[in-house]
Design a protein around this motif. Structure first.
Motif, short mmCIF file in Angstrom:
data_model
loop_
_atom_site.label_atom_id
_atom_site.label_comp_id
_atom_site.label_asym_id
_atom_site.label_seq_id
_atom_site.Cartn_x
_atom_site.Cartn_y
_atom_site.Cartn_z
N PHE A 1 31.37 42.45 28.78
CA PHE A 1 32.34 41.70 27.98
C PHE A 1 33.76 41.94 28.46
CE2 PHE A 1 28.60 41.96 25.34
CZ PHE A 1 28.56 40.74 24.69
N VAL A 2 34.04 43.18 28.88
CA VAL A 2 35.36 43.50 29.44
C VAL A 2 35.57 42.72 30.74
CG1 VAL A 2 36.79 45.33 30.42
CG2 VAL A 2 35.45 45.76 28.35
N SER A 3 34.52 42.66 31.56
CA SER A 3 34.61 41.91 32.80
C SER A 3 34.86 40.43 32.54
CB SER A 3 33.32 42.09 33.61
OG SER A 3 33.34 41.32 34.78
N TYR A 4 34.21 39.90 31.51
CA TYR A 4 34.43 38.49 31.15
C TYR A 4 35.87 38.27 30.72
CZ TYR A 4 34.04 34.04 28.73
OH TYR A 4 34.24 32.74 28.32
N PRO B 1 40.34 35.29 34.42
CA PRO B 1 41.19 34.24 33.82
C PRO B 1 40.51 32.88 33.74
CG PRO B 1 41.94 34.80 36.04
CD PRO B 1 40.91 35.81 35.67
N ILE B 2 39.61 32.58 34.69
CA ILE B 2 38.93 31.28 34.67
C ILE B 2 37.97 31.20 33.50
CG2 ILE B 2 37.39 29.74 35.94
CD1 ILE B 2 38.56 30.82 38.52
N LYS C 1 36.44 19.07 36.35
CA LYS C 1 36.80 20.46 36.62
C LYS C 1 37.30 21.20 35.38
CE LYS C 1 38.06 19.47 41.44
NZ LYS C 1 39.13 19.53 42.46
N PHE C 2 37.19 20.54 34.25
CA PHE C 2 37.64 21.14 32.99
C PHE C 2 36.54 22.06 32.47
CE2 PHE C 2 38.41 21.09 28.37
CZ PHE C 2 39.77 21.36 28.34
N ASN C 3 36.79 23.35 32.47
CA ASN C 3 35.77 24.34 32.13
C ASN C 3 35.53 24.40 30.62
OD1 ASN C 3 35.44 25.13 34.81
ND2 ASN C 3 37.07 26.65 34.67
N MET C 4 34.25 24.41 30.26
CA MET C 4 33.82 24.59 28.87
C MET C 4 32.76 25.69 28.85
SD MET C 4 35.27 22.27 26.71
CE MET C 4 34.09 21.81 25.43
#
Length: 570
Positions: free
Chosen positions: A63-66, A70-71, A234-237
């Motif tokens: 979870f910390v890595s997530y 930033p992406i 390219k819009f991330n969801m």
């Protein structure tokens, strides 16, 4: 007499209560099945989110890595504001439409309501593909985009409004239909303005419906996979990030983390629904008078205009999909043909995906209805004092707070374990049926409970006194009375199995690919005409089943009317 007194009969020993044992064993089997198809996959998902690639426990490191990426972090922000804007658009729109249906005397109410509910019968991919034909680079209304692209948040929100409108209409028509006419008569007697009546009587009466509708739309917009995958660009969801992490990068741990994150809005919606349910008061007392709308030429025309304005885009999107499926090559050759329905020219599997969908939906309807109704029967009629049945009821409520893509991901982690004896069903039709039943299980469970609550418990009491088994009572009394509800449950399972995408996107095999997955694949290869054709086959099939449901229900009720009437008189 002397023989009887000198040699009394031996006291009767209490026999084995086979009835109780049968109920206990059946309840235990139901609980075990519910645990396998719902709880254990979710537990496997949670476990995976706290482990590294070697299976070692790492706590919150994933979870910390997530959070440090930033992406991925931007996906959370994108999903939240897109869902919020979707709520802000579709809830007022759905409320106005529902208000027109329930509080006006406009004509063609049934037709307009049917149009509003059409999106339920189609996969969420359909509006996304149709919007590309309308506003895309080759779209016939692309000039309305004023140079902006349909790919991204604009397209996602437009498709979500189409997809979520039926949920709002179903909730709000129910909320608006229950009103006491005496309150409105008193307000009119006091010369209260329409605007004040709305804010002091109408709005307080439906506010819990509005809250529930808002959270349902919010959750649906966040967790939906099909729309964001097709038109998101390219819009991330979040929902697409899960797919990319698992399929694209084989990063199962990060996929599990995103799956856990997707649980939060769904759990929040579940909690809000429970809280509002407890605080909501009855709008109709025993002395209440049902509100009947009175004709008003100006108001009815205004509401008719509202209904028409909402229906036109719905019909436009579906009509565009129908036209695109019949066009030879958009936009260069607009001659009509059925070439796009020759799925073998675009996919080696041809029509197999469609027939797989029909097969999966049929098995889901059969086993899902059997499990949901029998489980609800035991829960409603024999739960008292049984911890097993109480546990089953709790587990049956869990899917209401679990997105399909999260449950499907849990199936990957649970059934794909080599030491799991159920590993043999991985990649088969059976696992897809199980996942679909688990995904949609709560609503049929509640539908069955609602139907069974209307049957007096005296039937079971009388049967028990006469020594009749509860299975006989279920077969000869309860099921015949509950036929309409059973048909509704089976139809619900079938239609949702036909349209589901996210729930099976991770667990299908080449031989079990269903139509909704084929739509995704055809869109990925640029065969949008064939994708529209396949999506429409899902819509046509779902609509046909809904019509069949109406006809079968009418025929069965008519044939059993005499029996039901005599039963009520008795």
């Amino acid at each position: 007499m002397s023989d009887l007194t000198t040699h009394p009969l031996p006291a009767l020993r209490p026999g084995i209560d086979w009835e109780k044992i049968t109920r206990l064993v059946t309840g235990a089997l139901m609980l075990a099945a519910a645990l396998v198809i719902i709880v254990l996959p979710l537990y496997a998902l949670l476990s995976q989110s706290f482990e590294n690639r070697d299976g070692e426990f790492v706590g919150l490191a994933n979870f910390v890595s997530y959070a440090s990426d930033p992406i991925l972090r931007q996906s959370v922000i994108n999903s939240l504001w897109v869902a919020t804007l979707t709520v802000a658009l579709v809830v007022p729109l759905g409320f106005l439409f529902s208000y027109a249906l329930t509080r006006s005397c406009m004509p063609l109410k049934a037709l307009f309501k049917g149009i509003a509910l059409l999106p339920i019968l189609a996969p969420s991919l359909l509006p996304a593909i149709a919007l590309i034909y309308i506003f895309g680079n080759q779209g016939y209304l692309k000039w309305l985009m004023f140079g902006h692209s349909i790919y991204g948040p604009v397209g996602i929100i437009m498709a979500q409004v189409f997809h979520c409108l039926p949920f709002v209409v179903l909730i709000m028509t129910t909320a608006l239909a229950t009103a006491d006419a005496r309150l409105y008569e008193a307000a009119e007697t006091l010369n209260t303005s329409r605007w004040r009546i709305f804010w002091t009587i109408t709005f307080p009466g439906v506010r819990y419906g509005l809250i529930n509708a808002s959270f349902v739309v919010f959750t649906t917009a966040i967790v939906d996979f099909g729309i964001a995958k097709v038109i998101g660009g390219k819009f991330n969801m979040l929902a697409v990030d899960v797919y990319r992490q698992i399929i694209g990068q084989a990063n199962f741990q990060m996929g599990a983390v995103i799956g856990v994150i997707l649980l939060f809005p769904a759990v929040l919606t579940f909690v809000v629904e429970r809280v509002t349910y407890k605080h909501q008061t009855s709008q109709l007392s025993s002395r209440a008078v049902m509100l009947e709308p009175r004709p008003s030429r100006l108001f009815d025309r205004l509401m008719l205009a509202v209904a028409a304005l909402v229906s036109i885009p719905i019909l436009g999107i579906i009509g565009t999909a129908v036209f695109a499926s019949l066009v030879t090559l958009w936009p260069y050759n607009l001659s009509l043909s059925f070439d796009n329905f020759d799925f073998g020219a675009f996919d080696p599997g041809g029509w197999l995906s469609y027939w797989n969908s029909v097969e999966m939906a049929a098995w889901t309807a059969l086993f899902g209805t059997l499990m949901a109704f029998c489980g609800a029967y035991l829960t409603e009629k024999h739960r008292k004092g049984s911890r097993v049945l109480l546990g089953y009821h709790v587990v049956a409520m869990v899917p209401l707070a679990v997105p399909g893509i999260v449950l499907g991901l849990g199936y990957v982690f649970f059934f794909n374990l080599p030491n799991n004896p159920l590993n043999v069903i991985y990649g088969t039709m059976a696992i897809m049926v199980m996942c679909t039943i688990g995904h949609y299980y709560t609503v049929p469970h509640l539908m069955a409970l609602t139907a069974l609550k209307q049957i007096d418990n005296e039937f079971e009491a009388a049967s028990q006194a006469l020594g009749v088994s509860f299975w006989t009572t279920l077969r000869r009394v309860t099921i015949p009375i509950s036929i309409p509800a059973i048909i509704d449950i089976a139809t619900f399972f079938f239609v949702n199995a036909m349209t589901t995408v996210a729930g099976v996107i991770f667990i299908y095999a080449s031989t079990t690919k269903v139509a909704s997955i084929a739509v995704v694949a055809l869109n990925d290869t640029g065969d949008d005409g064939a994708a529209c054709a396949m999506a429409l086959m899902i819509l046509y099939t779902s609509a046909g089943v809904k019509l069949l449901q109406v006809l079968v229900t009418k025929v069965l009720l008519r044939s059993q009317q005499q029996w039901r009437s005599s039963l009520r008189e008795a």
